[in-house]
Design a protein around this motif. Sequence first.
Motif, PDB file in Angstrom:
ATOM      1  N   ILE A  18       0.865  -1.179   0.000  1.00 22.69           N
ATOM      2  CA  ILE A  18       0.000   0.000   0.000  1.00 22.69           C
ATOM      3  C   ILE A  18       0.901   1.227   0.000  1.00 22.69           C
ATOM      4  O   ILE A  18       1.719   1.405   0.892  1.00 22.69           O
ATOM      5  CB  ILE A  18      -0.954   0.025   1.208  1.00 22.69           C
ATOM      6  N   GLY A  19       0.776   2.073  -0.982  1.00 23.93           N
ATOM      7  CA  GLY A  19       1.629   3.247  -1.053  1.00 23.93           C
ATOM      8  C   GLY A  19       3.077   2.860  -1.308  1.00 23.93           C
ATOM      9  O   GLY A  19       3.388   1.754  -1.749  1.00 23.93           O
ATOM     10  N   GLU A  20       3.974   3.767  -0.985  1.00 26.92           N
ATOM     11  CA  GLU A  20       5.396   3.536  -1.225  1.00 26.92           C
ATOM     12  C   GLU A  20       6.059   2.891  -0.016  1.00 26.92           C
ATOM     13  O   GLU A  20       5.993   3.406   1.092  1.00 26.92           O
ATOM     14  CB  GLU A  20       6.087   4.867  -1.547  1.00 26.92           C
ATOM     15  N   ASN A  21       6.674   1.745  -0.237  1.00 28.26           N
ATOM     16  CA  ASN A  21       7.472   1.064   0.793  1.00 28.26           C
ATOM     17  C   ASN A  21       6.663   0.724   2.043  1.00 28.26           C
ATOM     18  O   ASN A  21       7.190   0.732   3.154  1.00 28.26           O
ATOM     19  CB  ASN A  21       8.684   1.915   1.184  1.00 28.26           C
ATOM     20  N   GLN A  22       5.395   0.424   1.875  1.00 31.16           N
ATOM     21  CA  GLN A  22       4.548   0.047   3.006  1.00 31.16           C
ATOM     22  C   GLN A  22       3.762  -1.210   2.652  1.00 31.16           C
ATOM     23  O   GLN A  22       3.391  -1.425   1.499  1.00 31.16           O
ATOM     24  CB  GLN A  22       3.588   1.172   3.384  1.00 31.16           C
ATOM     25  N   MET A  23       3.515  -2.009   3.678  1.00 28.78           N
ATOM     26  CA  MET A  23       2.778  -3.253   3.493  1.00 28.78           C
ATOM     27  C   MET A  23       1.650  -3.343   4.509  1.00 28.78           C
ATOM     28  O   MET A  23       1.766  -2.892   5.650  1.00 28.78           O
ATOM     29  CB  MET A  23       3.714  -4.451   3.672  1.00 28.78           C
ATOM     30  N   ARG A  24       0.557  -3.942   4.092  1.00 27.54           N
ATOM     31  CA  ARG A  24      -0.557  -4.238   4.986  1.00 27.54           C
ATOM     32  C   ARG A  24      -0.651  -5.751   5.102  1.00 27.54           C
ATOM     33  O   ARG A  24      -0.502  -6.479   4.128  1.00 27.54           O
ATOM     34  CB  ARG A  24      -1.861  -3.665   4.425  1.00 27.54           C
ATOM     35  N   GLU A  25      -0.929  -6.229   6.318  1.00 28.02           N
ATOM     36  CA  GLU A  25      -1.004  -7.673   6.545  1.00 28.02           C
ATOM     37  C   GLU A  25      -2.410  -8.066   6.991  1.00 28.02           C
ATOM     38  O   GLU A  25      -3.034  -7.388   7.813  1.00 28.02           O
ATOM     39  CB  GLU A  25       0.003  -8.110   7.603  1.00 28.02           C
ATOM     40  N   THR A  26      -2.882  -9.173   6.462  1.00 31.39           N
ATOM     41  CA  THR A  26      -4.164  -9.740   6.857  1.00 31.39           C
ATOM     42  C   THR A  26      -3.940 -11.121   7.438  1.00 31.39           C
ATOM     43  O   THR A  26      -3.254 -11.949   6.840  1.00 31.39           O
ATOM     44  CB  THR A  26      -5.117  -9.850   5.651  1.00 31.39           C
ATOM     45  N   ILE A  27      -4.512 -11.373   8.612  1.00 27.36           N
ATOM     46  CA  ILE A  27      -4.447 -12.672   9.278  1.00 27.36           C
ATOM     47  C   ILE A  27      -5.860 -13.234   9.337  1.00 27.36           C
ATOM     48  O   ILE A  27      -6.780 -12.562   9.796  1.00 27.36           O
ATOM     49  CB  ILE A  27      -3.879 -12.548  10.700  1.00 27.36           C
ATOM     50  N   LEU A  28      -6.026 -14.444   8.866  1.00 35.34           N
ATOM     51  CA  LEU A  28      -7.332 -15.096   8.861  1.00 35.34           C
ATOM     52  C   LEU A  28      -7.262 -16.357   9.712  1.00 35.34           C
ATOM     53  O   LEU A  28      -6.416 -17.219   9.482  1.00 35.34           O
ATOM     54  CB  LEU A  28      -7.740 -15.452   7.434  1.00 35.34           C
ATOM     55  N   VAL A  29      -8.131 -16.455  10.707  1.00 33.00           N
ATOM     56  CA  VAL A  29      -8.215 -17.628  11.581  1.00 33.00           C
ATOM     57  C   VAL A  29      -9.630 -18.171  11.466  1.00 33.00           C
ATOM     58  O   VAL A  29     -10.604 -17.444  11.712  1.00 33.00           O
ATOM     59  CB  VAL A  29      -7.891 -17.258  13.040  1.00 33.00           C
ATOM     60  N   GLN A  30      -9.776 -19.469  11.117  1.00 35.12           N
ATOM     61  CA  GLN A  30     -11.125 -19.963  10.867  1.00 35.12           C
ATOM     62  C   GLN A  30     -11.224 -21.479  10.972  1.00 35.12           C
ATOM     63  O   GLN A  30     -10.230 -22.203  10.908  1.00 35.12           O
ATOM     64  CB  GLN A  30     -11.584 -19.530   9.480  1.00 35.12           C
ATOM     65  N   ASN A  31     -12.467 -21.928  11.133  1.00 35.70           N
ATOM     66  CA  ASN A  31     -12.843 -23.323  10.989  1.00 35.70           C
ATOM     67  C   ASN A  31     -13.927 -23.348   9.919  1.00 35.70           C
ATOM     68  O   ASN A  31     -15.065 -22.925  10.163  1.00 35.70           O
ATOM     69  CB  ASN A  31     -13.375 -23.898  12.307  1.00 35.70           C
ATOM     70  N   VAL A  32     -13.547 -23.783   8.725  1.00 36.50           N
ATOM     71  CA  VAL A  32     -14.457 -23.707   7.585  1.00 36.50           C
ATOM     72  C   VAL A  32     -15.701 -24.555   7.813  1.00 36.50           C
ATOM     73  O   VAL A  32     -16.826 -24.142   7.510  1.00 36.50           O
ATOM     74  CB  VAL A  32     -13.734 -24.150   6.297  1.00 36.50           C
ATOM     75  N   GLN A  33     -15.532 -25.763   8.371  1.00 35.45           N
ATOM     76  CA  GLN A  33     -16.668 -26.658   8.571  1.00 35.45           C
ATOM     77  C   GLN A  33     -17.689 -26.073   9.550  1.00 35.45           C
ATOM     78  O   GLN A  33     -18.895 -26.187   9.350  1.00 35.45           O
ATOM     79  CB  GLN A  33     -16.193 -28.025   9.082  1.00 35.45           C
ATOM     80  N   LYS A  34     -17.206 -25.422  10.575  1.00 35.03           N
ATOM     81  CA  LYS A  34     -18.105 -24.834  11.576  1.00 35.03           C
ATOM     82  C   LYS A  34     -18.599 -23.447  11.187  1.00 35.03           C
ATOM     83  O   LYS A  34     -19.459 -22.887  11.861  1.00 35.03           O
ATOM     84  CB  LYS A  34     -17.387 -24.740  12.925  1.00 35.03           C
TER      85      LYS A  34
END
Length: 207
Positions: A97-113
């Motif tokens: 995102i923009g110059e020399n910057q990063m955004r992080e996404t963390i996903l925690v899940q139980n697909v079956q539930k």
Amino acid sequence: MNEKTRLIISLVFLVIFGAGALYMLGFFSDDSILSVDSIQVAFTEGEYDGEFSDTVTFQPPAIESLSPFTNKYVSEQYSFSFNYPEDYTSSNFKEPIGENQMRETILVQNVQKKEGFQVLITPFNESGATLTSERIRRDIPDLEIRQEQEVLLGSVGKGIAFLSDNEAFGGASREVWFIIGGNLYQISTYASQEKLLQEMLATWKFE
């Protein structure tokens, strides 16, 4: 870069519970370092009252019980960790995102539930800023904020927990947002699954 950072809307596309696009909000900023022992937030019992009738398109059943929180997620870059249920999986990805910057996404899940939550971490460039409902309403007037509560970040600051109408979570979401260490943290799940968020946050620690 403006003198004051404004909340801006951005899109993060990823798969949760097998399908769907998550709609998140982001900031831009530089880095600084703070430390905090733990996050403290207590949601009011039965807080989600089933409203948002005009916007709710889907809500999974409320979580009655959770498996032991024996899995641990550790972020070496941001120096934090949290535990999550043994029958969940975690994944993450980064995007520029923009110059020399990063955004992080963390996903925690139980697909079956059909259970899970998302953590979005975005750089934020206002030194000493505290996130409040007034600030969010000023910068994102169309975002619904209901039943807001204070989030305590050990001895170094505060954040906000609230209910919203995030379309990515069926039009009724539980949100916990705070700023620490030069980054904005936005943690989201379905309003009906706030039990998962509360128990996870009780294990969250900044090292």
